[in-house]
Design an enzyme around this catalytic site. Structure first.
Site, mmCIF file in Angstrom:
data_model
loop_
_atom_site.group_PDB
_atom_site.id
_atom_site.type_symbol
_atom_site.label_atom_id
_atom_site.label_comp_id
_atom_site.label_asym_id
_atom_site.label_seq_id
_atom_site.Cartn_x
_atom_site.Cartn_y
_atom_site.Cartn_z
ATOM 1 C CB CYS A 95 5.203 -14.966 -11.202
ATOM 2 S SG CYS A 95 5.622 -14.132 -12.743
ATOM 3 C CD GLU A 157 1.206 -12.894 -5.604
ATOM 4 O OE1 GLU A 157 1.055 -14.105 -5.814
ATOM 5 O OE2 GLU A 157 1.887 -12.143 -6.340
#
Length: 237
Positions: A95, A157
């Protein structure tokens, strides 16, 4: 630890308590977005992950890779204790963020995000780029979420979900990853369901994806076109 001169950056935050390499990475430039995933500028990773900026609407682009081996097992990692955000948490394979330079800003066929994923799989897990070629990444959809790590740091995000099926060599970077393992679908369900009682920490985006999407995607691992949704930005806020 980082020296005092390098540790103090914008907004007077002293980073000397953190790992020097992780502080260095905080200077990388992330891609700022509006809520429709349009790139509107660039700011440092540090700026993008401070809750005081997130609370004012700072939003950046990210990706989450889910890598499966030929037995359809998912590669999990546990983030290193040195990480500034979400240390020691278990999460999906990789990630991170595409950065604000031309190769990773390219939006055609999500090439920028895929290049960033390939770069970070090598950085974090030592996976050679040729074992995860760009054309093998399958972009499924985007997820918009916000989560705090502690009182100072957090995430906000639009996260591109990338699946890839490949048998790879892992040589984990201990500054990024303290452990990793492959799990079956049933094994992951057991980990998730018992995490609280066993004191296992999970990243918030991984929990959101697990709860909302992961198993239906995993069930279609060899026919992912059935679950692709490039138009929707799923708002998990």
């Amino acid at each position: 630890m980082a020296g005092d001169g390098a540790a103090k950056g914008s907004q007077g935050l002293d980073l000397s308590q953190y790992d020097e390499e992780q502080v260095r990475l905080m200077s990388e430039m992330c891609i700022l977005l509006d809520e429709n995933d349009k790139a509107i500028g660039a700011e440092s990773k540090k700026h993008c992950h401070l809750m005081e900026n997130i609370s004012k609407g700072t939003l950046h682009r990210a990706f989450s890779v889910f890598l499966f081996n030929s037995q359809n097992e998912l590669l999990l990692q546990q983030r290193a204790s040195e990480k500034i955000t979400f240390p020691d948490c278990f999460t999906n394979t990789c990630c991170s963020h595409p950065l604000a330079f031309a190769a990773e800003l390219e939006e055609k066929d999500q090439l920028g995000v895929k290049r960033a994923a390939q770069r970070k799989l090598e950085h974090e897990l030592g996976i050679p780029p040729e074992q995860v070629p760009l054309d093998k990444f399958k972009y499924l959809t985007r997820i918009h979420y916000m989560a705090g790590s502690d009182g100072t740091w957090g995430e906000h995000e639009i996260d591109y979900i990338l699946f890839i099926k490949a048998d790879v060599q892992v040589n984990a970077n201990p500054n990024e990853v303290q452990s990793y393992k492959y799990v079956s679908m049933d094994e992951l369900k057991e980990i998730i369901s018992t995490a609280d009682e066993k004191g296992i920490k999970l990243t918030p985006w991984f929990k959101l994806i697990d709860t909302s999407f992961l198993y239906k995607w995993w069930a279609q691992i060899d026919d992912l076109d059935k679950v692709v949704d490039h138009d929707t930005i799923h708002r998990l806020l």
